[in-house]
Write an enzyme that holds these catalytic residues in place. Structure first.
Site, short mmCIF file in Angstrom:
data_model
loop_
_atom_site.label_atom_id
_atom_site.label_comp_id
_atom_site.label_asym_id
_atom_site.label_seq_id
_atom_site.Cartn_x
_atom_site.Cartn_y
_atom_site.Cartn_z
N GLU A 99 -6.35 10.03 8.09
CA GLU A 99 -4.96 10.07 8.57
C GLU A 99 -4.86 10.82 9.89
O GLU A 99 -4.01 10.53 10.72
CB GLU A 99 -4.05 10.76 7.54
CG GLU A 99 -3.87 10.00 6.25
CD GLU A 99 -2.71 9.02 6.28
OE1 GLU A 99 -1.73 9.29 6.97
OE2 GLU A 99 -2.83 7.96 5.61
N HIS A 146 -8.50 3.71 2.96
CA HIS A 146 -8.84 4.44 4.18
C HIS A 146 -10.34 4.44 4.51
O HIS A 146 -10.73 4.67 5.64
CB HIS A 146 -8.40 5.90 4.07
CG HIS A 146 -6.92 6.09 4.09
ND1 HIS A 146 -6.07 5.45 3.22
CD2 HIS A 146 -6.14 6.88 4.88
CE1 HIS A 146 -4.83 5.83 3.47
NE2 HIS A 146 -4.85 6.69 4.47
N CYS A 197 -3.71 -1.05 -2.31
CA CYS A 197 -3.99 0.33 -2.66
C CYS A 197 -4.83 0.39 -3.95
O CYS A 197 -4.41 -0.12 -5.00
CB CYS A 197 -2.65 1.04 -2.88
SG CYS A 197 -2.82 2.77 -3.30
N CYS A 254 -11.01 2.85 -1.67
CA CYS A 254 -9.78 3.43 -1.12
C CYS A 254 -9.53 2.73 0.22
O CYS A 254 -10.47 2.51 0.99
CB CYS A 254 -9.97 4.93 -0.92
SG CYS A 254 -8.61 5.73 -0.07
N ASP A 290 0.86 -1.20 0.00
CA ASP A 290 0.00 0.00 0.00
C ASP A 290 0.89 1.23 0.00
O ASP A 290 2.08 1.18 0.31
CB ASP A 290 -0.92 0.02 1.23
CG ASP A 290 -1.87 1.21 1.19
OD1 ASP A 290 -2.45 1.46 0.12
OD2 ASP A 290 -2.01 1.92 2.20
N SER A 291 0.26 2.37 -0.30
CA SER A 291 0.99 3.63 -0.26
C SER A 291 1.33 4.03 1.18
O SER A 291 2.16 4.90 1.39
CB SER A 291 0.15 4.73 -0.91
OG SER A 291 -1.12 4.77 -0.31
N1 DGL Z 1 -4.06 3.78 -0.48
C1 DGL Z 1 -4.72 4.75 -1.32
C2 DGL Z 1 -5.88 4.09 -2.05
O1 DGL Z 1 -6.39 3.05 -1.66
C3 DGL Z 1 -5.22 5.93 -0.50
C4 DGL Z 1 -4.13 6.80 0.05
C5 DGL Z 1 -3.29 7.48 -1.01
O2 DGL Z 1 -3.78 8.39 -1.70
O3 DGL Z 1 -2.15 7.06 -1.16
O4 DGL Z 1 -6.30 4.59 -3.08
#
Ligand code: DGL
Length: 247
Positions: A150, A183, A70, A181, A7-8
């Protein structure tokens, strides 16, 4: 089976939690690119470059499969990652679409997809849903939810104001919402409460577990070992994981 989860940042732990609790895998290696999050507002070429670096990272671990938690990366870089990797690479978007299909959604019901700017702009969710016959699909980039989550804000006035801001102009009341997403599952309750009809929420984590069970029906493990890595502040990421009961 040993898998990687990419993930990011920290948000992908929502997906890692579902994978960990599924008890399908012997080992999970999680990597969050916390030094460079968010990806959702970045250019596609930058996302591809970062994602290929992640593939290189996972080559050190002899994994059988890499799950891209992600949504932004799943929408932008899967093809390039598959070209470079010596293991299978699977994203969460197809799984999310299959989850709508499997939830016995009717083809004329309203489906709302929310995600980052890059995910929504890619049109991937929208196209896959249309390919499967869903006629009423609305997609909305709701990037502000990412920094709100966040900040650890999962309910309350500020979040409700952001929800109102995004959803006030929706054409239809959705019957299904794809939380596209990592989050968004954390604010799923608040999103659902905004609507009077209690729409069904689709989470990437649950969706990918169901998808993997179909792809690999023989998988089952009693105990899953999990390791966490991050490009910045790995102990912070580990703390979040522990507070969510992962590991
Ligand atoms: N992990 C990203 C997603 O699922 C969300 C956070 C980001 O923008 O890096 O799209």
């Amino acid at each position: 089976m040993k898998i990687g989860v990419f993930d990011s940042g920290v948000g992908g732990l929502t997906v890692a939690k579902a994978l960990y609790e599924s008890q399908l895998f012997s080992e999970i290696v999680y990597f969050g690119d916390t030094a460079r999050v968010p990806y959702g507002s970045k250019d596609k070429n930058t996302i591809i470059r970062y994602s290929l670096e992640a593939v290189e990272f996972f080559k050190n671990f002899e994994i059988d499969l890499l799950i891209v938690a992600c949504n932004t990366v799943s929408a932008s870089a899967l093809f390039q990652m598959r070209e470079e990797a010596e293991f299978d690479v699977i994203g969460v978007i197809e799984a999310g679409v299959l989850a709508v299909k499997n939830s016995s959604a009717k083809l004329n019901e309203n489906i709302l997809v929310i995600g980052t700017e890059t995910t929504i702009k890619s049109g991937l969710y929208q196209n896959l849903l249309k390919d499967r016959g869903f006629q009423s699909v609305e997609a909305l980039a709701t990037g502000l939810f990412v920094p709100v989550v966040e900040e650890g804000i999962f309910s309350g006035k500020l979040l409700n104001a952001v929800i109102e801001h995004y959803f006030q102009e929706l054409e239809n009341q959705p019957e299904h919402i794809i939380l596209g997403c990592t989050h968004f599952p954390l604010i799923g309750d608040s999103i659902q409460k905004h609507f009077h009809n209690s729409p069904k929420l689709i989470h990437s984590g649950e969706a990918i577990v169901e998808h993997l069970k179909e792809l690999y029906p023989y998988l089952s493990e009693k105990r899953t070992k999990i390791q966490f890595f991050a490009s910045e502040n790995p102990s912070g990421l580990k703390r979040v994981a522990e507070s969510w009961g992962i590991g």
